[in-house]
Enzyme design. Structure first.
Site, PDB file in Angstrom:
ATOM      1  N   TYR A  37     -22.797 -12.380  12.552  1.00  0.00           N
ATOM      2  CA  TYR A  37     -23.977 -11.579  12.208  1.00  0.00           C
ATOM      3  C   TYR A  37     -24.593 -12.097  10.902  1.00  0.00           C
ATOM      4  O   TYR A  37     -25.805 -12.312  10.807  1.00  0.00           O
ATOM      5  CB  TYR A  37     -23.578 -10.107  12.089  1.00  0.00           C
ATOM      6  CG  TYR A  37     -24.729  -9.199  11.754  1.00  0.00           C
ATOM      7  CD1 TYR A  37     -25.516  -8.641  12.757  1.00  0.00           C
ATOM      8  CD2 TYR A  37     -25.038  -8.898  10.430  1.00  0.00           C
ATOM      9  CE1 TYR A  37     -26.579  -7.807  12.441  1.00  0.00           C
ATOM     10  CE2 TYR A  37     -26.098  -8.070  10.109  1.00  0.00           C
ATOM     11  CZ  TYR A  37     -26.865  -7.527  11.117  1.00  0.00           C
ATOM     12  OH  TYR A  37     -27.919  -6.714  10.805  1.00  0.00           O
ATOM     13  N   SER A  83     -39.890  25.415  10.836  1.00  0.00           N
ATOM     14  CA  SER A  83     -38.452  25.632  10.673  1.00  0.00           C
ATOM     15  C   SER A  83     -38.003  26.592  11.767  1.00  0.00           C
ATOM     16  O   SER A  83     -38.808  27.039  12.580  1.00  0.00           O
ATOM     17  CB  SER A  83     -38.135  26.152   9.286  1.00  0.00           C
ATOM     18  OG  SER A  83     -38.885  27.302   9.054  1.00  0.00           O
ATOM     19  N   GLU A 114     -27.549  22.183  20.594  1.00  0.00           N
ATOM     20  CA  GLU A 114     -27.238  20.966  19.822  1.00  0.00           C
ATOM     21  C   GLU A 114     -26.626  21.343  18.478  1.00  0.00           C
ATOM     22  O   GLU A 114     -26.765  22.473  18.035  1.00  0.00           O
ATOM     23  CB  GLU A 114     -28.542  20.210  19.499  1.00  0.00           C
ATOM     24  CG  GLU A 114     -29.236  19.643  20.688  1.00  0.00           C
ATOM     25  CD  GLU A 114     -30.650  19.162  20.342  1.00  0.00           C
ATOM     26  OE1 GLU A 114     -31.140  19.442  19.224  1.00  0.00           O
ATOM     27  OE2 GLU A 114     -31.249  18.514  21.201  1.00  0.00           O
ATOM     28  N   LYS A 116     -26.599  21.640  14.558  1.00  0.00           N
ATOM     29  CA  LYS A 116     -27.615  21.712  13.512  1.00  0.00           C
ATOM     30  C   LYS A 116     -27.083  20.855  12.363  1.00  0.00           C
ATOM     31  O   LYS A 116     -26.175  21.270  11.629  1.00  0.00           O
ATOM     32  CB  LYS A 116     -27.842  23.154  13.073  1.00  0.00           C
ATOM     33  CG  LYS A 116     -28.971  23.267  12.079  1.00  0.00           C
ATOM     34  CD  LYS A 116     -29.414  24.715  11.930  1.00  0.00           C
ATOM     35  CE  LYS A 116     -30.625  24.848  11.036  1.00  0.00           C
ATOM     36  NZ  LYS A 116     -30.419  24.370   9.684  1.00  0.00           N
ATOM     37  N   ASP A 118     -26.548  19.057   8.978  1.00  0.00           N
ATOM     38  CA  ASP A 118     -26.842  19.486   7.615  1.00  0.00           C
ATOM     39  C   ASP A 118     -27.283  18.286   6.776  1.00  0.00           C
ATOM     40  O   ASP A 118     -26.531  17.747   5.973  1.00  0.00           O
ATOM     41  CB  ASP A 118     -25.602  20.152   7.008  1.00  0.00           C
ATOM     42  CG  ASP A 118     -25.956  20.990   5.801  1.00  0.00           C
ATOM     43  OD1 ASP A 118     -27.161  21.183   5.549  1.00  0.00           O
ATOM     44  OD2 ASP A 118     -25.030  21.457   5.120  1.00  0.00           O
ATOM     45  N   GLU A 172     -32.951  14.240  11.774  1.00  0.00           N
ATOM     46  CA  GLU A 172     -32.284  14.639  10.545  1.00  0.00           C
ATOM     47  C   GLU A 172     -31.563  13.413   9.974  1.00  0.00           C
ATOM     48  O   GLU A 172     -30.796  12.763  10.688  1.00  0.00           O
ATOM     49  CB  GLU A 172     -31.269  15.743  10.915  1.00  0.00           C
ATOM     50  CG  GLU A 172     -30.762  16.542   9.782  1.00  0.00           C
ATOM     51  CD  GLU A 172     -31.666  17.719   9.378  1.00  0.00           C
ATOM     52  OE1 GLU A 172     -32.784  17.868   9.940  1.00  0.00           O
ATOM     53  OE2 GLU A 172     -31.260  18.465   8.479  1.00  0.00           O
ATOM     54  N   TYR A 224     -33.808  14.208  17.219  1.00  0.00           N
ATOM     55  CA  TYR A 224     -33.630  15.271  18.202  1.00  0.00           C
ATOM     56  C   TYR A 224     -34.892  15.691  18.941  1.00  0.00           C
ATOM     57  O   TYR A 224     -34.835  16.476  19.866  1.00  0.00           O
ATOM     58  CB  TYR A 224     -32.948  16.489  17.574  1.00  0.00           C
ATOM     59  CG  TYR A 224     -33.608  17.003  16.313  1.00  0.00           C
ATOM     60  CD1 TYR A 224     -34.839  17.619  16.361  1.00  0.00           C
ATOM     61  CD2 TYR A 224     -32.987  16.852  15.084  1.00  0.00           C
ATOM     62  CE1 TYR A 224     -35.449  18.078  15.213  1.00  0.00           C
ATOM     63  CE2 TYR A 224     -33.585  17.314  13.926  1.00  0.00           C
ATOM     64  CZ  TYR A 224     -34.815  17.930  13.998  1.00  0.00           C
ATOM     65  OH  TYR A 224     -35.420  18.375  12.867  1.00  0.00           O
ATOM     66  N   LYS A 311     -26.482  30.251  12.764  1.00  0.00           N
ATOM     67  CA  LYS A 311     -25.917  29.795  11.480  1.00  0.00           C
ATOM     68  C   LYS A 311     -24.446  30.170  11.402  1.00  0.00           C
ATOM     69  O   LYS A 311     -24.085  31.308  11.703  1.00  0.00           O
ATOM     70  CB  LYS A 311     -26.650  30.480  10.314  1.00  0.00           C
ATOM     71  CG  LYS A 311     -28.128  30.153  10.249  1.00  0.00           C
ATOM     72  CD  LYS A 311     -28.387  28.806   9.676  1.00  0.00           C
ATOM     73  CE  LYS A 311     -28.413  28.888   8.166  1.00  0.00           C
ATOM     74  NZ  LYS A 311     -28.871  27.628   7.567  1.00  0.00           N
ATOM     75  N   CYS A 405      -7.046  15.704 -26.750  1.00  0.00           N
ATOM     76  CA  CYS A 405      -6.364  15.727 -25.457  1.00  0.00           C
ATOM     77  C   CYS A 405      -5.350  16.877 -25.461  1.00  0.00           C
ATOM     78  O   CYS A 405      -4.514  16.961 -26.362  1.00  0.00           O
ATOM     79  CB  CYS A 405      -5.659  14.392 -25.227  1.00  0.00           C
ATOM     80  SG  CYS A 405      -4.620  14.410 -23.773  1.00  0.00           S
ATOM     81  N   CYS A 408      -1.641  15.091 -25.216  1.00  0.00           N
ATOM     82  CA  CYS A 408      -1.032  14.278 -26.270  1.00  0.00           C
ATOM     83  C   CYS A 408      -1.661  14.507 -27.643  1.00  0.00           C
ATOM     84  O   CYS A 408      -1.171  14.006 -28.644  1.00  0.00           O
ATOM     85  CB  CYS A 408      -1.082  12.796 -25.908  1.00  0.00           C
ATOM     86  SG  CYS A 408      -2.729  12.088 -26.046  1.00  0.00           S
ATOM     87  N   CYS A 423      -9.384  10.804 -22.965  1.00  0.00           N
ATOM     88  CA  CYS A 423      -8.342  10.766 -23.982  1.00  0.00           C
ATOM     89  C   CYS A 423      -8.267   9.339 -24.513  1.00  0.00           C
ATOM     90  O   CYS A 423      -8.230   8.384 -23.743  1.00  0.00           O
ATOM     91  CB  CYS A 423      -7.011  11.167 -23.345  1.00  0.00           C
ATOM     92  SG  CYS A 423      -5.604  10.742 -24.374  1.00  0.00           S
ATOM     93  N   CYS A 429      -0.238   8.503 -23.750  1.00  0.00           N
ATOM     94  CA  CYS A 429      -0.538   9.882 -23.350  1.00  0.00           C
ATOM     95  C   CYS A 429       0.290  10.217 -22.100  1.00  0.00           C
ATOM     96  O   CYS A 429       0.121   9.585 -21.055  1.00  0.00           O
ATOM     97  CB  CYS A 429      -2.024  10.048 -23.060  1.00  0.00           C
ATOM     98  SG  CYS A 429      -2.385  11.661 -22.325  1.00  0.00           S
TER      99      CYS A 429
HETATM  100  S1  IVH Z   1     -35.181  21.487  16.049  1.00  0.00           S
HETATM  101  C1  IVH Z   1     -39.387  23.538  15.275  1.00  0.00           C
HETATM  102  N1  IVH Z   1     -32.760  20.561  16.153  1.00  0.00           N
HETATM  103  O1  IVH Z   1     -32.925  22.381  10.884  1.00  0.00           O
HETATM  104  C2  IVH Z   1     -38.216  23.115  14.534  1.00  0.00           C
HETATM  105  N2  IVH Z   1     -33.663  21.063  14.007  1.00  0.00           N
HETATM  106  O2  IVH Z   1     -35.106  24.965  10.268  1.00  0.00           O
HETATM  107  C3  IVH Z   1     -37.538  22.058  15.299  1.00  0.00           C
HETATM  108  N3  IVH Z   1     -32.162  20.570  12.143  1.00  0.00           N
HETATM  109  O3  IVH Z   1     -34.911  21.263   8.698  1.00  0.00           O
HETATM  110  C4  IVH Z   1     -36.237  21.799  14.744  1.00  0.00           C
HETATM  111  N4  IVH Z   1     -30.485  19.825  13.358  1.00  0.00           N
HETATM  112  O4  IVH Z   1     -34.532  19.352  10.397  1.00  0.00           O
HETATM  113  C5  IVH Z   1     -33.743  21.006  15.355  1.00  0.00           C
HETATM  114  N5  IVH Z   1     -30.620  19.714  16.405  1.00  0.00           N
HETATM  115  C6  IVH Z   1     -31.606  20.136  15.615  1.00  0.00           C
HETATM  116  C7  IVH Z   1     -31.478  20.170  14.211  1.00  0.00           C
HETATM  117  C8  IVH Z   1     -32.535  20.648  13.430  1.00  0.00           C
HETATM  118  C9  IVH Z   1     -30.911  20.064  12.131  1.00  0.00           C
HETATM  119  C10 IVH Z   1     -32.905  20.997  10.943  1.00  0.00           C
HETATM  120  C11 IVH Z   1     -34.363  20.631  10.928  1.00  0.00           C
HETATM  121  C12 IVH Z   1     -34.979  21.676  10.017  1.00  0.00           C
HETATM  122  C13 IVH Z   1     -34.053  22.828  10.186  1.00  0.00           C
HETATM  123  C14 IVH Z   1     -34.731  23.897  11.030  1.00  0.00           C
END
Ligand code: IVH
Length: 668
Positions: A37, A83, A114, A116, A118, A172, A224, A311, A405, A408, A423, A429
């Site tokens: 590569y 959101s 799916e 969510k 973070d 994400e 997603y 959540k 420290c 010591c 220290c 020490c």
């Molecule tokens: S769908 C219309 N799918 O969660 C909103 N969001 O408040 C469509 N997030 O910041 C969002 N995983 O980036 C969707 N599998 C997932 C997700 C996801 C993480 C985040 C998204 C947003 C927050 C939604």
């Protein structure tokens, strides 16, 4: 090379490298070695250097990060980033489902569930198949154009695999837990403040003005959804995801079901098992699958009516700081730690939390007696997030950071630009000495079984050892004087000490505990310098030219070997028979090694060895391990409940061995 020829060769290389990037980062199934590569990449870079005007925006060279920016441009999203509504339990989910059924006038609705992720949302704009802009969420209407950084995310295609004239993909960006741990380890070694969790680290990385820094952070993305696409007409969310996958994105496996009970169970299951995943998730997302139904229901001002986020219960808790103590680490760094009233959090009882450093305490105005919010963050020990100031009653006391420290008594010093106080007495020490020996004996270093912190403390307190080299001169009678040390444990310990003399040079170098020399750097050094003697004679200039070794590390290595007491220590180790690598031995070892040049893939659970032990044995015997099976794999070492890797190995006709055969081959 003529320009005409360069154009053609660049195009071919671009495609070939993109293909291998995809195999490696998206499919987790590389076909060529790192070396091969690198050769392709090198050729591409050489041509681009000769013809800078031919560098394309989808060239793989863009992945390493271009020029640093002064600021990010703002970018108005073509469609706002909404959101999700939140559900805080399965009752909320059932209520959501009931409402959907009412609104659609149906009993049966198919959902997709799916993870969510973070991380942080990203919108990706492609034109004619080429990535044009990567934009953060911002306020949902306008975000920051972080395209240069997005290009460094290796599983985001710079050019789509599928011909789509216009595409807006959303997903994400996140940091895998393992990369988070690695980055924090490095930051700790460099005396920098640690990232609190994967999310913060990802956010900090994507908003870096210097894309080269982002490139080193190992960000990944799950894509997603798509907002706008020309050239395809998907009817369900699942089809959208399939299309995204074909276009070259990493997508998530999803659970598709019309059974709300099963969906609730699935969400609860992942709430309990989320720690098994290699990335952080903070919930599950439930979406209606049919796009027609999604359109029918439409959006509210800020969130769609057709989706909801389940959540997980928070992994934060509130408790009181009883007092604050400081710990002295191996390198003398002094870390303040809060002793807490015990609180149950995310599967275990927490009674201590890190306060990182003096600045952290001051910035958060943390006082003894305060009620604080604590959280578990990835792999690191719990930390204090904030103070619940409403709960103060006036009895709280400011914490005064010590000037000496606590172990010591030597003065604490703080090097400019570093967050930690250290220290100043690294020689004697007791805390540093003790931590140094614990490190020396630890699994990744000399791996001396039966020599944990408790035994080490006893040995030091009894005056039987002063440093790690003394361990090799211990007599059985001396060991028998220790608490809870019987004949059998003493024999075992002496045996482990004996076997530890055969550790690789890389392990010995790592065990020395040279500042800034982690496992990885130790391996690099042992590869460049086949003996401890050679490493010891290396100059700053010899060291700093090595890729993984920067000026700080080079300086640290030179200064380690320059100290008289370290020479004496190394001599004592060598006299005891600890392997220090000699050209001859190394060569002999390489030639004779049982697995010289062989590639292994591990899968399933082995009866006695864990993954780390098996990999270490393979490496010691001249082989290497790879994460995925390909034609280049020599052996698949399979244990119980081996999965797709085993099937793949069978398909490719690769030799599959069990642990017993493996150990026989090793000892042959
Ligand atoms: S769908 C219309 N799918 O969660 C909103 N969001 O408040 C469509 N997030 O910041 C969002 N995983 O980036 C969707 N599998 C997932 C997700 C996801 C993480 C985040 C998204 C947003 C927050 C939604």
């Amino acid at each position: 090379m003529e320009e005409q020829q360069a154009v053609q060769r660049l195009e071919a290389l671009k495609q070939e490298i993109a293909h291998h990037d995809r195999l490696y980062y998206v499919m987790d199934n590389p076909e060529i070695s790192d070396y091969q590569y690198d050769q392709l990449m090198r050729e591409l870079l050489a041509i681009e250097e000769q013809y800078p005007h031919l560098v394309a925006e989808d060239s793989p060279s863009q992945r390493v990060g271009g020029e640093a920016l002064k600021q990010f441009d703002s970018y108005t999203h073509r469609n706002p980033l909404l959101s999700l509504m939140n559900a805080y339990g399965t009752d909320d989910l059932r209520e959501f489902h009931q409402k959907i059924c009412n609104d659609l006038g149906r009993e049966e609705v198919e959902y997709v569930v799916e993870y969510k992720i973070d991380g942080l949302s990203i919108a990706l704009y492609y034109e004619d198949g080429v990535l044009k802009n990567g934009v953060t969420r911002g306020d949902g209407i306008t975000g920051e154009d972080v395209t240069a950084n997005v290009r460094t995310v290796k599983n985001i295609p710079l050019r789509l695999q599928k011909s789509l004239p216009v595409l807006e993909a959303r997903g994400e960006v996140y940091l895998p837990k393992a990369s988070f741990a690695r980055i924090n380890e490095q930051r700790e070694q460099n005396g920098e403040t640690l990232f609190a969790n994967c999310r913060n680290a990802a956010a900090g990385s994507i908003r870096q003005l210097d894309p080269k820094v982002t490139a080193q952070r190992d960000l990944r993305a799950f894509i997603y959804t798509m907002m706008h696409v020309e050239g395809a007409e998907p009817e369900t969310h699942s089809q959208c995801v399939e299309l995204l996958k074909e276009a070259g994105f990493t997508t998530m496996e999803a659970f598709v079901s019309s059974d709300i009970d099963a969906i609730c169970d699935y969400c609860v299951y992942w709430g309990e098992h989320r720690h098994d995943l290699p990335f952080d998730i903070d919930g599950m997302v439930i979406k209606i699958n049919a796009l027609k139904d999604q359109q029918m229901l439409g959006n509210r001002a800020k969130n769609p009516r057709w989706a909801i986020a389940y959540k997980f219960p928070p992994e934060q808790g509130v408790t009181r700081i009883k007092d604050i103590a400081v710990q002295v680490g191996r390198t003398g760094a002094v870390t303040p730690v809060a002793n807490l009233e015990p609180v149950f959090l995310a599967g275990s009882t927490i009674s201590r939390a890190t306060l990182h450093n003096e600045d952290f305490i001051r910035e958060k105005d943390i006082r003894i007696g305060d009620y604080v919010v604590i959280q578990k963050a990835g792999e690191v020990i719990p930390e204090v997030v904030s103070v619940v100031t409403e709960k103060r009653n006036g009895s709280e006391q400011d914490y005064v950071f010590p000037q000496n420290c606590p172990v010591c008594g030597a003065a604490l010093i703080r090097v400019e630009g570093e967050a930690a106080w250290r220290c100043s007495d690294s020689m004697t020490c007791p805390a540093q000495v003790r931590e140094g020996i614990i490190h020396f004996a630890s699994r990744d270093a000399m791996n001396i079984e039966g020599l944990g912190p408790a035994v080490i403390t006893q040995l030091l307190d009894a005056g039987l050892i002063q440093n790690a080299a003394d361990l090799y001169y211990l007599q059985k009678e001396q060991l028998l004087t220790l608490d809870r040390m019987g004949e059998k444990s003493a024999d075992n310990l002496l045996n482990s000490l004996q076997t530890s003399k055969q550790r690789s040079l890389a392990q010995v170098v790592y065990a020395l505990g040279i500042r800034l020399v982690g496992q990885n750097v130790a391996k690099v050094l042992a590869r460049k310098f086949p003996t401890m003697g050679a490493l010891r004679s290396a100059s700053y200039d010899d060291l700093v030219v090595i890729d993984e070794v920067g000026p700080k590390i080079a300086e640290s290595v030179v200064s380690y070997f320059a100290q008289e007491r370290h020479s004496a220590f190394l001599l004592k180790l060598a006299d005891a028979g600890v392997f220090m690598g000699s050209d001859e031995i190394v060569e002999q070892q390489q030639e004779k090694a049982a697995f010289a040049g062989k590639t292994f893939v591990l899968t399933g659970t082995l009866p006695t060895l864990d993954r780390r032990e098996a990999s270490a044995l393979i490496e010691q015997a001249g082989g290497k391990t790879s994460g995925s099976v390909s034609k280049k794999t020599d052996y698949v070492l399979a244990g119980e409940s081996a999965g797709s890797k085993l099937t793949k190995a069978q398909e490719l006709g690769i030799t599959i061995i069990d642990e017993e055969t493996f150990l026989q081959m090793l000892n042959a």
